[in-house]
Scaffold this motif. Structure first.
Motif, mmCIF file in Angstrom:
data_model
loop_
_atom_site.group_PDB
_atom_site.id
_atom_site.type_symbol
_atom_site.label_atom_id
_atom_site.label_comp_id
_atom_site.label_asym_id
_atom_site.label_seq_id
_atom_site.Cartn_x
_atom_site.Cartn_y
_atom_site.Cartn_z
ATOM 1 N N GLY A 49 -12.070 7.820 59.614
ATOM 2 C CA GLY A 49 -10.764 7.263 59.311
ATOM 3 C C GLY A 49 -10.921 5.921 58.627
ATOM 4 O O GLY A 49 -12.042 5.465 58.355
ATOM 5 N N ILE A 50 -9.763 5.309 58.317
ATOM 6 C CA ILE A 50 -9.780 3.941 57.785
ATOM 7 C C ILE A 50 -8.640 3.193 58.462
ATOM 8 O O ILE A 50 -7.599 3.791 58.783
ATOM 9 N N VAL A 51 -8.855 1.905 58.722
ATOM 10 C CA VAL A 51 -7.823 1.130 59.409
ATOM 11 C C VAL A 51 -7.732 -0.246 58.748
ATOM 12 O O VAL A 51 -8.755 -0.881 58.486
ATOM 13 N N SER A 52 -6.507 -0.642 58.418
ATOM 14 C CA SER A 52 -6.346 -1.921 57.725
ATOM 15 C C SER A 52 -5.410 -2.841 58.515
ATOM 16 O O SER A 52 -4.736 -2.415 59.458
ATOM 17 N N GLU A 53 -5.380 -4.097 58.073
ATOM 18 C CA GLU A 53 -4.500 -5.100 58.690
ATOM 19 C C GLU A 53 -3.075 -4.562 58.778
ATOM 20 O O GLU A 53 -2.355 -4.802 59.744
ATOM 21 N N ARG A 54 -2.696 -3.834 57.733
ATOM 22 C CA ARG A 54 -1.335 -3.321 57.650
ATOM 23 C C ARG A 54 -1.014 -2.373 58.813
ATOM 24 O O ARG A 54 0.103 -2.361 59.334
ATOM 25 N N ASP A 55 -2.016 -1.556 59.220
ATOM 26 C CA ASP A 55 -1.810 -0.635 60.347
ATOM 27 C C ASP A 55 -1.540 -1.415 61.631
ATOM 28 O O ASP A 55 -0.697 -1.031 62.449
ATOM 29 N N VAL A 56 -2.284 -2.523 61.814
ATOM 30 C CA VAL A 56 -2.109 -3.340 63.026
ATOM 31 C C VAL A 56 -0.720 -3.979 63.021
ATOM 32 O O VAL A 56 0.004 -3.924 64.027
ATOM 33 N N VAL A 57 -0.338 -4.535 61.879
ATOM 34 C CA VAL A 57 0.957 -5.229 61.793
ATOM 35 C C VAL A 57 2.121 -4.276 62.068
ATOM 36 O O VAL A 57 3.029 -4.591 62.847
ATOM 37 N N ARG A 58 2.067 -3.080 61.460
ATOM 38 C CA ARG A 58 3.147 -2.094 61.660
ATOM 39 C C ARG A 58 3.276 -1.702 63.131
ATOM 40 O O ARG A 58 4.359 -1.612 63.678
ATOM 41 N N ARG A 59 2.111 -1.451 63.791
ATOM 42 C CA ARG A 59 2.131 -1.014 65.190
ATOM 43 C C ARG A 59 2.554 -2.139 66.127
ATOM 44 O O ARG A 59 3.246 -1.910 67.112
ATOM 45 N N MET A 76 -5.444 4.421 63.189
ATOM 46 C CA MET A 76 -6.151 4.619 61.910
ATOM 47 C C MET A 76 -5.490 5.710 61.061
ATOM 48 O O MET A 76 -4.728 6.543 61.581
ATOM 49 N N THR A 77 -5.796 5.705 59.762
ATOM 50 C CA THR A 77 -5.387 6.781 58.866
ATOM 51 C C THR A 77 -6.537 7.783 58.805
ATOM 52 O O THR A 77 -7.685 7.400 58.544
ATOM 53 N N VAL A 78 -6.209 9.058 59.066
ATOM 54 C CA VAL A 78 -7.266 10.076 59.148
ATOM 55 C C VAL A 78 -7.583 10.695 57.782
ATOM 56 O O VAL A 78 -8.736 10.997 57.475
ATOM 57 N N GLU A 79 -6.530 10.862 56.972
ATOM 58 C CA GLU A 79 -6.724 11.443 55.634
ATOM 59 C C GLU A 79 -7.186 10.338 54.693
ATOM 60 O O GLU A 79 -6.357 9.625 54.114
ATOM 61 N N VAL A 80 -8.490 10.177 54.553
ATOM 62 C CA VAL A 80 -9.022 9.055 53.770
ATOM 63 C C VAL A 80 -9.333 9.493 52.341
ATOM 64 O O VAL A 80 -10.011 10.506 52.131
ATOM 65 N N HIS A 81 -8.844 8.724 51.377
ATOM 66 C CA HIS A 81 -9.209 8.957 49.981
ATOM 67 C C HIS A 81 -10.536 8.258 49.723
ATOM 68 O O HIS A 81 -10.646 7.048 49.927
ATOM 69 N N THR A 82 -11.514 9.033 49.310
ATOM 70 C CA THR A 82 -12.837 8.460 49.021
ATOM 71 C C THR A 82 -13.155 8.682 47.551
ATOM 72 O O THR A 82 -12.427 9.396 46.852
ATOM 73 N N ARG A 99 -0.880 5.170 45.238
ATOM 74 C CA ARG A 99 -0.864 5.508 46.671
ATOM 75 C C ARG A 99 -0.643 4.296 47.570
ATOM 76 O O ARG A 99 -0.564 4.423 48.784
ATOM 77 N N ARG A 100 -0.654 3.101 46.968
ATOM 78 C CA ARG A 100 -0.409 1.861 47.707
ATOM 79 C C ARG A 100 -1.414 1.594 48.810
ATOM 80 O O ARG A 100 -1.064 1.255 49.936
ATOM 81 N N PHE A 101 -2.710 1.819 48.502
ATOM 82 C CA PHE A 101 -3.719 1.315 49.418
ATOM 83 C C PHE A 101 -4.735 0.507 48.625
ATOM 84 O O PHE A 101 -4.877 0.666 47.422
ATOM 85 N N ARG A 102 -5.402 -0.401 49.328
ATOM 86 C CA ARG A 102 -6.226 -1.388 48.634
ATOM 87 C C ARG A 102 -7.727 -1.222 48.875
ATOM 88 O O ARG A 102 -8.514 -2.062 48.470
ATOM 89 N N HIS A 103 -8.094 -0.132 49.569
ATOM 90 C CA HIS A 103 -9.513 0.073 49.891
ATOM 91 C C HIS A 103 -9.903 1.530 49.703
ATOM 92 O O HIS A 103 -9.150 2.413 50.134
ATOM 93 N N VAL A 104 -11.056 1.763 49.085
ATOM 94 C CA VAL A 104 -11.554 3.137 48.937
ATOM 95 C C VAL A 104 -13.049 3.185 49.287
ATOM 96 O O VAL A 104 -13.877 2.552 48.611
ATOM 97 N N PRO A 105 -13.398 3.919 50.353
ATOM 98 C CA PRO A 105 -14.812 4.076 50.692
ATOM 99 C C PRO A 105 -15.523 4.938 49.643
ATOM 100 O O PRO A 105 -14.932 5.859 49.089
ATOM 101 N N VAL A 106 -16.781 4.612 49.399
ATOM 102 C CA VAL A 106 -17.581 5.359 48.428
ATOM 103 C C VAL A 106 -18.575 6.221 49.201
ATOM 104 O O VAL A 106 -19.255 5.735 50.110
HETATM 105 P P1 AMP Z 1 -4.479 -1.222 52.660
HETATM 106 O O1 AMP Z 1 -3.610 -1.398 51.456
HETATM 107 O O2 AMP Z 1 -5.869 -0.818 52.288
HETATM 108 O O3 AMP Z 1 -4.403 -2.374 53.611
HETATM 109 O O4 AMP Z 1 -3.928 0.062 53.456
HETATM 110 C C1 AMP Z 1 -2.568 0.433 53.482
HETATM 111 C C2 AMP Z 1 -2.424 1.731 54.273
HETATM 112 O O5 AMP Z 1 -3.192 2.780 53.650
HETATM 113 C C3 AMP Z 1 -2.948 1.686 55.713
HETATM 114 O O6 AMP Z 1 -2.163 2.559 56.508
HETATM 115 C C4 AMP Z 1 -4.381 2.210 55.608
HETATM 116 O O7 AMP Z 1 -4.828 2.831 56.812
HETATM 117 C C5 AMP Z 1 -4.245 3.220 54.504
HETATM 118 N N1 AMP Z 1 -5.444 3.303 53.670
HETATM 119 C C6 AMP Z 1 -6.227 2.297 53.226
HETATM 120 N N2 AMP Z 1 -7.220 2.750 52.466
HETATM 121 C C7 AMP Z 1 -7.068 4.094 52.404
HETATM 122 C C8 AMP Z 1 -7.780 5.161 51.778
HETATM 123 N N3 AMP Z 1 -8.860 4.936 51.018
HETATM 124 N N4 AMP Z 1 -7.344 6.432 51.980
HETATM 125 C C9 AMP Z 1 -6.253 6.670 52.722
HETATM 126 N N5 AMP Z 1 -5.535 5.734 53.336
HETATM 127 C C10 AMP Z 1 -5.928 4.448 53.182
#
Ligand code: AMP
Length: 142
Positions: A49-59, A76-82, A99-106
């Motif tokens: 999964g992936i977990v960001s500051e945003r997840d903590v703030v929302r919860r 955490m978010t389970v469906e991770v875009h890599t 998709r409005r996320f700021r992190h992508v694992p490689v």
């Molecule tokens: P972030 O913009 O990275 O702080 O994340 C915003 C939201 O997207 C949070 O709910 C994260 O758990 C989720 N998120 C962050 N990165 C990814 C990713 N690569 N794939 C899927 N969800 C993500």
């Protein structure tokens, strides 16, 4: 420009947190490493999964401070875009924006091999534009 070009500059180290770790530990790790998100992994190589500051703030807003003792797996978010290292940086930028996320694992062969943040991508793009500008200036004045 490819993801490998970013990883060459910043390295391949990825900070991970275990799914059963409490949210308080996640907060310590985020603060200590100065990052906005962590990959959730039990073994440090498999992405669960992936977990960001945003997840903590929302919860926190929804459930209150009691959630700080709950496991990271609950927020955490389970469906991770890599992405793979040879992926194009512009495609990645588009994906992050849409998709409005700021992190992508490689990943390489399913194993964690780096992480790219929107900040890394923007920095690389600025460096690239500066190089182009320098070359054009040298061409015009030289
Ligand atoms: P972030 O913009 O990275 O702080 O994340 C915003 C939201 O997207 C949070 O709910 C994260 O758990 C989720 N998120 C962050 N990165 C990814 C990713 N690569 N794939 C899927 N969800 C993500």
């Amino acid at each position: 420009m490819r993801i490998t070009d970013v990883l060459r500059g910043k390295g391949t180290n990825v900070v991970t947190v275990r799914p059963d770790s409490p949210v308080t530990e996640l907060l310590d790790l985020l603060a200590h490493h100065g990052v906005g998100a962590l990959v959730v992994s039990s073994d440090g190589v498999t992405v669960e999964g992936i977990v960001s500051e945003r997840d903590v703030v929302r919860r926190l807003q929804r459930d209150g401070a009691d959630m700080l003792g709950n496991p990271v797996s609950e927020i955490m978010t389970v469906e991770v875009h890599t992405a793979e290292p040879h992926a194009d940086l512009e495609d990645l930028m588009r994906l992050m924006t849409e998709r409005r996320f700021r992190h992508v694992p490689v990943l390489v062969d399913g194993s964690l091999a780096g992480i790219v943040s929107i900040g890394d991508v923007v920095k690389k793009r600025i460096d690239e534009l500066q190089d182009e500008r320098d070359q054009l200036t040298a061409y015009i004045t030289g």
